[in-house]
Design an enzyme around this catalytic site. Structure first.
Site: not given
Ligand code: ADE
Length: 243
Positions: A11, A201
């Protein structure tokens, strides 16, 4: 000086590659890199994952450097249907959704004397929106930008029931694992902060695979947006100096 923090190495890779490093200090197993980025003096930190790491990193940064604002950036799981991979979220509020004193009649995420949500600095939120407009104004298929509530907890969310709960209970648009800890640490130190996240996501059952395959692309979007913020700060300062 501006503090720039991300949780994972991927990141902050682009930030490291573009930083003109002046000084490096390691404290409590975390490495702080002071240098120039897009005309601004910054301290860059990879804090590690989770609220404890984010808290330690933020506090040590404030204690050891002359920090006047903090930008935390990285990836997040999207909680609303209109957010797709690569879209950007700027937090106007943050909440530790896993802080739980409900046994004492408090609401989920409610801290005694503080409440449930902490506000990000409105000036930085506005600046982030301006920087987004500036960097994507003539880009076809640009990622979307949403300003909204981000919730943080020490859990990678990959569960549709949790998504529904986070939306309903907190009105959250995205979830991650550090933002509210950074926000709290900044709040108690009177340091303005903003959280800028790129969606990796959908926090659903396939979230871990989506995260892994999109980590690099989403990090590029975060870098583009934060760079643009720093550039806007620089040209505003230069314009101010010339006026
Ligand atoms: N960072 C990126 N995606 C995430 C997720 N699904 N849950 C927690 N932190 C995250």
């Amino acid at each position: 000086m501006i503090g720039l923090i991300g949780a994972m190495a991927e990141e902050i890779t682009l930030f490291r590659e573009n930083l003109d490093e002046i000084e490096m200090k390691t404290i409590a197993r975390m490495t702080y890199r002071r240098g120039m980025l897009k005309g601004q003096e910054v301290v860059l930190l990879q804090s590690g994952i989770g609220k404890v790491n984010a808290t330690i990193g933020t506090q040590v940064m404030i204690d050891h450097f002359d920090i006047d604002q903090i930008i935390f950036t990285g990836l997040a799981g999207g909680l609303v249907p209109n957010l797709s991979q690569g879209d950007m979220v700027v937090a106007n509020t943050v909440t530790q959704y896993d802080f739980d004193l409900t046994a004492f009649g408090r609401r989920h995420g409610e801290l005694p004397d503080i409440g449930r949500t902490l506000e990000a600095d409105p000036r930085l939120v506005k600046l982030a929106c301006f920087a987004y407009d500036d960097s994507y104004k003539s880009v076809p298929n640009a990622p979307k930008l949403l300003v909204g509530s981000i919730v943080s907890g020490d859990r990678f969310v990959s569960d549709p029931r949790k998504i529904e709960w986070l939306q309903r209970e907190f009105g959250a648009v995205a979830t991650e694992m550090e933002g509210a800890a950074v926000g709290y640490t900044c709040f108690v130190n009177d340091v303005p902060f903003v959280i800028i996240r790129s969606i990796s996501d959908s926090a659903d059952s396939g979230a871990a695979d989506e995260f892994d395959s999109f980590l690099v692309r989403a990090s590029e979007n975060s870098f583009k947006m934060v760079s643009s913020i720093l550039e806007v700060m620089t040209y505003r300062q230069e314009a101010g100096e010339m006026a």
